[in-house]
Structures are given as structure tokens and as C-alpha cells.
Design an enzyme around this catalytic site. Sequence first.
Site, PDB file in Angstrom:
ATOM      1  N   HIS A  13     -12.021 -27.828  35.595  1.00  0.00           N
ATOM      2  CA  HIS A  13     -12.376 -29.398  35.427  1.00  0.00           C
ATOM      3  C   HIS A  13     -10.964 -29.556  34.435  1.00  0.00           C
ATOM      4  O   HIS A  13     -10.540 -29.007  33.834  1.00  0.00           O
ATOM      5  CB  HIS A  13     -13.429 -29.135  34.532  1.00  0.00           C
ATOM      6  CG  HIS A  13     -13.285 -30.813  33.647  1.00  0.00           C
ATOM      7  ND1 HIS A  13     -15.100 -31.183  34.013  1.00  0.00           N
ATOM      8  CD2 HIS A  13     -12.781 -31.992  32.994  1.00  0.00           C
ATOM      9  CE1 HIS A  13     -14.332 -32.615  33.504  1.00  0.00           C
ATOM     10  NE2 HIS A  13     -13.469 -32.779  33.082  1.00  0.00           N
ATOM     11  N   HIS A  15      -8.308 -32.671  34.596  1.00  0.00           N
ATOM     12  CA  HIS A  15      -7.593 -34.032  34.953  1.00  0.00           C
ATOM     13  C   HIS A  15      -5.324 -34.068  34.509  1.00  0.00           C
ATOM     14  O   HIS A  15      -4.844 -33.738  34.009  1.00  0.00           O
ATOM     15  CB  HIS A  15      -7.163 -35.240  33.630  1.00  0.00           C
ATOM     16  CG  HIS A  15      -8.982 -35.337  33.255  1.00  0.00           C
ATOM     17  ND1 HIS A  15      -9.670 -36.269  34.547  1.00  0.00           N
ATOM     18  CD2 HIS A  15      -9.509 -34.298  32.141  1.00  0.00           C
ATOM     19  CE1 HIS A  15     -11.409 -36.297  34.113  1.00  0.00           C
ATOM     20  NE2 HIS A  15     -11.266 -34.937  32.980  1.00  0.00           N
ATOM     21  N   ARG A  17      -3.874 -36.642  36.526  1.00  0.00           N
ATOM     22  CA  ARG A  17      -3.185 -37.896  36.398  1.00  0.00           C
ATOM     23  C   ARG A  17      -2.528 -38.282  37.581  1.00  0.00           C
ATOM     24  O   ARG A  17      -2.504 -37.296  38.466  1.00  0.00           O
ATOM     25  CB  ARG A  17      -2.613 -38.266  35.136  1.00  0.00           C
ATOM     26  CG  ARG A  17      -2.950 -37.369  33.770  1.00  0.00           C
ATOM     27  CD  ARG A  17      -4.169 -38.897  33.703  1.00  0.00           C
ATOM     28  NE  ARG A  17      -5.168 -38.487  32.128  1.00  0.00           N
ATOM     29  CZ  ARG A  17      -6.238 -38.588  31.686  1.00  0.00           C
ATOM     30  NH1 ARG A  17      -7.227 -38.930  32.332  1.00  0.00           N
ATOM     31  NH2 ARG A  17      -6.638 -38.470  30.393  1.00  0.00           N
ATOM     32  N   ASN A  41     -10.972 -39.476  38.356  1.00  0.00           N
ATOM     33  CA  ASN A  41     -10.594 -39.827  37.369  1.00  0.00           C
ATOM     34  C   ASN A  41      -9.400 -41.416  36.917  1.00  0.00           C
ATOM     35  O   ASN A  41      -8.743 -41.225  36.090  1.00  0.00           O
ATOM     36  CB  ASN A  41     -11.443 -39.899  36.192  1.00  0.00           C
ATOM     37  CG  ASN A  41     -11.443 -39.372  35.094  1.00  0.00           C
ATOM     38  OD1 ASN A  41      -9.957 -38.586  35.998  1.00  0.00           O
ATOM     39  ND2 ASN A  41     -11.405 -39.768  34.150  1.00  0.00           N
ATOM     40  N   LYS A  99     -18.013 -35.904  41.958  1.00  0.00           N
ATOM     41  CA  LYS A  99     -18.380 -35.877  40.168  1.00  0.00           C
ATOM     42  C   LYS A  99     -19.020 -37.652  39.687  1.00  0.00           C
ATOM     43  O   LYS A  99     -18.877 -38.570  41.006  1.00  0.00           O
ATOM     44  CB  LYS A  99     -16.835 -36.257  39.922  1.00  0.00           C
ATOM     45  CG  LYS A  99     -16.499 -36.557  38.374  1.00  0.00           C
ATOM     46  CD  LYS A  99     -17.194 -35.370  37.256  1.00  0.00           C
ATOM     47  CE  LYS A  99     -16.955 -35.664  36.215  1.00  0.00           C
ATOM     48  NZ  LYS A  99     -16.571 -35.233  34.979  1.00  0.00           N
ATOM     49  N   HIS A 136     -20.591 -36.338  34.437  1.00  0.00           N
ATOM     50  CA  HIS A 136     -19.943 -36.310  33.221  1.00  0.00           C
ATOM     51  C   HIS A 136     -21.797 -36.200  31.966  1.00  0.00           C
ATOM     52  O   HIS A 136     -21.922 -37.506  32.967  1.00  0.00           O
ATOM     53  CB  HIS A 136     -19.126 -37.616  32.764  1.00  0.00           C
ATOM     54  CG  HIS A 136     -19.035 -37.397  31.483  1.00  0.00           C
ATOM     55  ND1 HIS A 136     -17.471 -37.500  31.135  1.00  0.00           N
ATOM     56  CD2 HIS A 136     -19.084 -38.456  29.979  1.00  0.00           C
ATOM     57  CE1 HIS A 136     -17.539 -37.986  30.032  1.00  0.00           C
ATOM     58  NE2 HIS A 136     -18.473 -38.199  29.378  1.00  0.00           N
ATOM     59  N   HIS A 174     -18.278 -29.880  30.856  1.00  0.00           N
ATOM     60  CA  HIS A 174     -17.465 -29.888  29.124  1.00  0.00           C
ATOM     61  C   HIS A 174     -18.964 -29.876  28.416  1.00  0.00           C
ATOM     62  O   HIS A 174     -19.002 -31.098  27.396  1.00  0.00           O
ATOM     63  CB  HIS A 174     -16.552 -31.306  28.661  1.00  0.00           C
ATOM     64  CG  HIS A 174     -17.075 -32.249  29.508  1.00  0.00           C
ATOM     65  ND1 HIS A 174     -18.320 -33.368  29.681  1.00  0.00           N
ATOM     66  CD2 HIS A 174     -16.336 -32.904  29.878  1.00  0.00           C
ATOM     67  CE1 HIS A 174     -18.051 -33.886  29.863  1.00  0.00           C
ATOM     68  NE2 HIS A 174     -16.291 -34.278  30.810  1.00  0.00           N
ATOM     69  N   LEU A 217     -14.522 -37.901  25.188  1.00  0.00           N
ATOM     70  CA  LEU A 217     -15.793 -37.469  25.402  1.00  0.00           C
ATOM     71  C   LEU A 217     -15.962 -36.614  26.590  1.00  0.00           C
ATOM     72  O   LEU A 217     -15.675 -36.172  26.912  1.00  0.00           O
ATOM     73  CB  LEU A 217     -15.756 -38.453  26.176  1.00  0.00           C
ATOM     74  CG  LEU A 217     -15.343 -40.012  24.771  1.00  0.00           C
ATOM     75  CD1 LEU A 217     -15.544 -41.357  26.105  1.00  0.00           C
ATOM     76  CD2 LEU A 217     -16.896 -40.389  24.448  1.00  0.00           C
ATOM     77  N   ASP A 245     -10.524 -29.415  30.894  1.00  0.00           N
ATOM     78  CA  ASP A 245     -10.726 -30.682  30.289  1.00  0.00           C
ATOM     79  C   ASP A 245      -9.193 -31.650  29.611  1.00  0.00           C
ATOM     80  O   ASP A 245      -9.529 -32.335  28.981  1.00  0.00           O
ATOM     81  CB  ASP A 245     -12.152 -31.041  29.632  1.00  0.00           C
ATOM     82  CG  ASP A 245     -12.295 -32.822  29.860  1.00  0.00           C
ATOM     83  OD1 ASP A 245     -11.778 -33.285  30.542  1.00  0.00           O
ATOM     84  OD2 ASP A 245     -12.891 -33.315  29.214  1.00  0.00           O
ATOM     85  N   HIS A 249      -2.943 -38.290  27.434  1.00  0.00           N
ATOM     86  CA  HIS A 249      -2.806 -39.730  27.374  1.00  0.00           C
ATOM     87  C   HIS A 249      -1.744 -39.625  26.630  1.00  0.00           C
ATOM     88  O   HIS A 249      -1.080 -38.939  25.276  1.00  0.00           O
ATOM     89  CB  HIS A 249      -3.192 -40.139  26.260  1.00  0.00           C
ATOM     90  CG  HIS A 249      -4.912 -40.078  27.297  1.00  0.00           C
ATOM     91  ND1 HIS A 249      -5.064 -41.336  28.012  1.00  0.00           N
ATOM     92  CD2 HIS A 249      -5.791 -39.612  26.856  1.00  0.00           C
ATOM     93  CE1 HIS A 249      -6.548 -41.226  28.221  1.00  0.00           C
ATOM     94  NE2 HIS A 249      -7.181 -39.979  27.639  1.00  0.00           N
ATOM     95  N   ALA A 260      -9.542 -41.469  25.226  1.00  0.00           N
ATOM     96  CA  ALA A 260     -10.360 -39.945  24.739  1.00  0.00           C
ATOM     97  C   ALA A 260      -9.480 -39.343  25.706  1.00  0.00           C
ATOM     98  O   ALA A 260      -9.300 -39.955  27.058  1.00  0.00           O
ATOM     99  CB  ALA A 260     -11.952 -40.565  25.065  1.00  0.00           C
TER     100      ALA A 260
HETATM  101  C1  NCD Z   1     -11.220 -37.457  30.137  1.00  0.00           C
HETATM  102  C2  NCD Z   1      -9.921 -38.174  30.658  1.00  0.00           C
HETATM  103  O1  NCD Z   1      -9.625 -38.578  29.695  1.00  0.00           O
HETATM  104  O2  NCD Z   1      -9.929 -39.267  31.363  1.00  0.00           O
HETATM  105  N1  NCD Z   1     -11.336 -37.993  29.267  1.00  0.00           N
HETATM  106  C3  NCD Z   1     -11.845 -37.154  27.828  1.00  0.00           C
HETATM  107  O3  NCD Z   1     -12.100 -37.713  26.750  1.00  0.00           O
HETATM  108  N2  NCD Z   1     -12.160 -36.391  28.127  1.00  0.00           N
HETATM  109  C4  NCD Z   1     -12.459 -38.150  30.527  1.00  0.00           C
HETATM  110  C5  NCD Z   1     -13.808 -37.037  30.648  1.00  0.00           C
HETATM  111  O4  NCD Z   1     -13.984 -35.639  31.255  1.00  0.00           O
HETATM  112  O5  NCD Z   1     -14.313 -37.606  29.891  1.00  0.00           O
HETATM  113 ZN    ZN Z   2     -11.995 -33.923  32.014  1.00  0.00          ZN
END
Ligand code: NCD
Ligand code: ZN
Length: 349
Positions: A13, A15, A17, A41, A99, A136, A174, A217, A245, A249, A260
Site C-alpha cells: 500500500h 502513494h 504521487r 488517488n 481500490k 479504505h 491500514h 487517515l 501507506d 505531502h 492527512a
Molecule cells: C493518504 C494520502 O495522502 O493519499 N492519506 C492518509 O492519511 N493515509 C490516503 C489514504 O490512504 O487514506
Molecule cells: Zn493510503
Amino acid sequence: MKTLTIIKPDDWHLHLREGVVLKNIIHFTSDYFGRAIVMPNTKAPITSIDKAIAYKKFISEALPKSSKFEPLMTIYLTDETDKGELINGFKNNVFFAAKLYPANATTNSSLGVKKIENLYEIFELMQESGMPLLIHGEVTDSEVDIFDREEVFIDRELQPIIKSFPKLKIVLEHITTSYAVDFVQENNIGATITPHHLHINRNAMFFGGLNSDFYCLPVAKRENNRLALRKAATSGKECFFLGTDSAPHLRKWKAFCGCAGIFNAPVAIESYLTVFEEENALDNFEKFASLNGPHFYNLSPNKEKLKLVSRSNKVVEFINVLEEKDIVGQIKPFHAGEILKWQVEGIFN
Ligand code: NCD
Ligand code: ZN
């Protein structure tokens, strides 16, 4: 000096970007992980075969030369997801999984699913074809307290899905509660567990002022939940596997909107390992990091090995995001400024 050698891990899992952020951060994962399930996402979410192919190409081009890292792509489910697109994408190996974000549950999820029952025909097809559903697991109902949203999702949405589709391959992503830990084991589904949910409880968000560095989150919960997650992750049980996860950011956005997500990719392996050592479970680390995930997804474990060494490892305060040579932003990694006790030594055959 203690050392530990395990089969190269995977991140189930992640991200990554896009654009300059992706280019700057991907090596943190691709250096030490064989594969990763890439979350869809992005700002314009990955809702079609064409978008997934284009995103995968972008990821591949951003990888360090000669990297063997394999990104596993996912489709972002919406109320309008086309059945043909979904199944064709899965059968042609474009999508590894689908997802499900309940609409507005988390970052970039406004186009997510508004009514989960509308997806039941899609779940039927996924069950038939063996396509995994990654969830999620939080309700978004404003009447439900944010700390209860995972439990309520399990009762209100997940139970009925499992009842209607007992053979659907489901991963509750998560997980953050002891309720989820029990549910996963009783219902023969899989779950990813993040490093941060093993280290922090909800106090972290309020320590020394409102602190968005620890806001993600689903939000971290009470201490008893953290302890249950640590027990589950370090148990070696097949249903629990590594999913960081990691969700970068830029600092300026985090400070501005408190978005989040916790960026843990630069320290994920060391962070997990700290927990396994504290729980006297180093022997189970390979199962959690490198074996349980492939077993769940019917894949072979990676061939290469990862060597870890127990030595003092100071985590940087910030990671610069560079465009050409200019700093365009900074991202704060999990454990920033802390000294961890483990370090990755390298990969070998
Ligand atoms: C994730 C994100 O920033 O893309 N944020 C997070 O708090 N985990 C999205 C997600 O998995 O909820
Ligand atoms: Zn995530």
C-alpha cells in the site's frame, strides 16, 4: 553488531504521487522493495486503463536506471466504474487490484464511491475473476465520530460485502483498531498495517500543540489499539502484511491545510524493525515484510535478499524536493530527527 537478512520486502500500500514529487521520492521505495501496490488517488484519479498505463509509464521513467522495482497498478472505483473496463484491465494485467475509497474519506477521494451497494455487480465480477478489492475502511457519515469510523464501516459495509461475496479477495487497508484486528482474523481477509500506527497513538496529534505531522487517515486511535496492532503485525500470521501507506505531502501544504498522510518511505523498514525488536519478534519480520503479502496475492516472494544492521541511524528533519537543482518544497519524514537503531545495509542476490 546484530544483523538480519530477509527476503527483499514488498510494500502492499503506497502513494507515489505525480510530477516532481514522484521523481524525488520513488527511490526511497524502489531501492529496497521489490514491488508496491500503487494507490490510484492521484489528483485526477486512475479510473481507466489508459490512465493506469500512462501513470505506470510515468513511474517507470522516474525509476533509477537499472531498477527492477515493479509498480502494481490499481483502479480507483467510482459510482460510474465501467465493468468491462475493470475486468479487461485486470485480465490484461493493467490493474492488479481495485481500490474502494468511500467518497470524501481521505486525500483525493471526493470522486470515490457514494453508495457501496451500487458496486455489488462489480464485486460479483471481481469475485469470479479473482481480482482483489482493497478497501479504505471508514464511513464518512458526519454523525459518526472520527475515532469510530473504522468500526462502523466494518459493521455497516464490510460485513454485508463479505456475506454477499464470501470468495471475494479483500484487503482491509491500514487497520487501526483492535476491532479490525479481530475481524480480519475471523473473516479470512487480509490487512495491511502501517509503521506509524505501530508507533503512535492519537496523543501524538496533540502533543506540543496541534501537530499535523501525525495526522493521517484513518487517524491513530487509543493506546490499546496500537498495542493490538503491534501484536498482530509481529505475530507472523498470514493475514497481516506490510503496507506503509507512505503518503507524502509538501510541508507547505501540510502546514496550510493539515492534509492527512505520513511520509514514511525513507524509514519504513527501520521503523517496522524497531517494533519487531521491541516485541521480541525479529524472527517474524520476514513473514510480515516479505512472505505474507505474496502468499495472499498468490505471487512468488522476491528472489533477492535485504540485509539490515543494528546501528545508530539518525533520521533527517526534512527531505528536499528538487526540480533541476532548485528546492521546490520539503517533506517531513516519519521519525524526523529521531535516532533509530536499525539501518538497511543493502540488497544482494
Ligand atoms: C493518504 C494520502 O495522502 O493519499 N492519506 C492518509 O492519511 N493515509 C490516503 C489514504 O490512504 O487514506
Ligand atoms: Zn493510503
